[in-house]
Design a protein around this motif. Structure first.
Motif, PDB file in Angstrom:
ATOM      1  N   UNK A 154       0.832  -1.194   0.000  1.00 12.80           N
ATOM      2  CA  UNK A 154       0.000   0.000   0.000  1.00 12.80           C
ATOM      3  C   UNK A 154       0.878   1.260   0.000  1.00 12.80           C
ATOM      4  N   UNK A 155       1.985   1.212   0.722  1.00 10.17           N
ATOM      5  CA  UNK A 155       2.880   2.360   0.766  1.00 10.17           C
ATOM      6  C   UNK A 155       3.481   2.620  -0.609  1.00 10.17           C
ATOM      7  N   UNK A 156       3.869   1.558  -1.312  1.00 11.58           N
ATOM      8  CA  UNK A 156       4.436   1.690  -2.656  1.00 11.58           C
ATOM      9  C   UNK A 156       3.393   2.266  -3.608  1.00 11.58           C
ATOM     10  N   UNK A 157       2.177   1.781  -3.514  1.00 10.23           N
ATOM     11  CA  UNK A 157       1.103   2.271  -4.368  1.00 10.23           C
ATOM     12  C   UNK A 157       0.829   3.742  -4.075  1.00 10.23           C
ATOM     13  N   UNK A 158       0.804   4.101  -2.811  1.00 12.41           N
ATOM     14  CA  UNK A 158       0.547   5.488  -2.423  1.00 12.41           C
ATOM     15  C   UNK A 158       1.657   6.409  -2.947  1.00 12.41           C
ATOM     16  N   UNK A 191      -0.015   1.881 -15.171  1.00  6.05           N
ATOM     17  CA  UNK A 191       0.230   0.446 -15.387  1.00  6.05           C
ATOM     18  C   UNK A 191       0.993  -0.130 -14.197  1.00  6.05           C
ATOM     19  N   UNK A 192       2.006   0.584 -13.736  1.00  8.33           N
ATOM     20  CA  UNK A 192       2.785   0.132 -12.573  1.00  8.33           C
ATOM     21  C   UNK A 192       1.889   0.062 -11.333  1.00  8.33           C
ATOM     22  N   UNK A 193       1.025   1.043 -11.188  1.00  9.08           N
ATOM     23  CA  UNK A 193       0.119   1.062 -10.042  1.00  9.08           C
ATOM     24  C   UNK A 193      -0.857  -0.109 -10.113  1.00  9.08           C
ATOM     25  N   UNK A 194      -1.261  -0.471 -11.319  1.00  7.45           N
ATOM     26  CA  UNK A 194      -2.160  -1.613 -11.489  1.00  7.45           C
ATOM     27  C   UNK A 194      -1.502  -2.883 -10.976  1.00  7.45           C
ATOM     28  N   UNK A 195      -0.237  -3.082 -11.321  1.00  7.67           N
ATOM     29  CA  UNK A 195       0.496  -4.251 -10.822  1.00  7.67           C
ATOM     30  C   UNK A 195       0.603  -4.247  -9.307  1.00  7.67           C
ATOM     31  N   UNK A 250      -4.038  -6.771  -3.501  1.00  7.55           N
ATOM     32  CA  UNK A 250      -5.168  -7.708  -3.387  1.00  7.55           C
ATOM     33  C   UNK A 250      -4.702  -9.054  -2.874  1.00  7.55           C
ATOM     34  N   UNK A 251      -3.554  -9.507  -3.373  1.00  6.18           N
ATOM     35  CA  UNK A 251      -3.018 -10.780  -2.894  1.00  6.18           C
ATOM     36  C   UNK A 251      -2.698 -10.689  -1.404  1.00  6.18           C
ATOM     37  N   UNK A 271      -4.115 -12.637 -13.945  1.00  4.23           N
ATOM     38  CA  UNK A 271      -2.902 -12.109 -13.324  1.00  4.23           C
ATOM     39  C   UNK A 271      -2.776 -12.586 -11.878  1.00  4.23           C
ATOM     40  N   UNK A 272      -3.874 -12.512 -11.152  1.00  6.04           N
ATOM     41  CA  UNK A 272      -3.860 -12.938  -9.751  1.00  6.04           C
ATOM     42  C   UNK A 272      -3.574 -14.430  -9.667  1.00  6.04           C
TER      43      UNK A 272
END
Length: 186
Positions: A4-8, A29-33, A39-40, A156-157
């Motif tokens: 979450x920190x990386x996404x933020x 795209x990076x944020x999607x990954x 989610x995992x 992907x998941x």
């Protein structure tokens, strides 16, 4: 959660700077990954919580069994068995107490992670404003769809899950091999 920190950070980077549309697409795209990884992580928390709940239920059953045995021992006036049963009763009561606390903490942790994930989805949707729908063959139409809604997200998941399971199996095989080598070396 570090994911979450990386996404933020990625999201803040995107929102705080005026970036070219091509760069915005790459960031999204990076944020999607990263969102898939998040989610995992939430799924892992759910699995851990379910495991703890099963352990708690098993421990409660053990406690009931010990109490029944203690009552039977009291009924036949077997002091030694009553003493042993009381010792085991205390142990099971302590385990039940710890597992109840663990389940409560894991439940709160899961709720927090789910809230953060929902916030991230909302923030990414905001960031995607003005981002064209595709980059090459990478669709950005709905990277936030739940796995059942978008087959590609589910794929992907699933691929990440298979990769993680394979890595876990390899690590377990290596551990067993090392254990066997140690035994044979004695």
């Amino acid at each position: 959660m570090p994911v979450f920190e990386q996404l933020r950070r990625s999201l803040n980077e995107l929102l705080e700077r005026t970036t070219k549309p091509e760069d915005r697409r790459l960031v999204v795209i990076r944020m999607k990954g990263t969102l898939v990884q998040a989610r995992l992580g939430v799924d892992d928390l759910r699995e851990g919580l379910e495991l703890s709940r099963r352990k708690l239920e098993k421990e409660r059953q053990e406690l009931l069994t010990v109490r029944r045995r203690k009552e039977l021992a009291v009924g036949i006036q077997d002091a030694e068995t009553v003493s042993v049963a009381e010792r085991f009763e205390r142990q099971h009561e302590q385990r039940v107490s710890v597992l109840e606390e663990k389940v409560a903490v894991q439940t709160r942790e899961l709720e927090l992670a789910e809230r953060e994930l929902d916030e991230m989805k909302a923030e990414i949707r905001t960031a995607m404003t003005g981002v064209p729908g595709t980059v090459g063959n990478e669709s950005l139409d709905d990277p936030l769809a739940e796995p059942g809604e978008n087959p590609r997200v589910g794929e992907e998941i699933d691929a990440l899950g298979r990769s993680r399971a394979r890595a876990d199996r390899d690590a377990e095989a290596s551990r067993r091999l090392e254990e066997l080598k140690r035994k044979m070396g004695k």
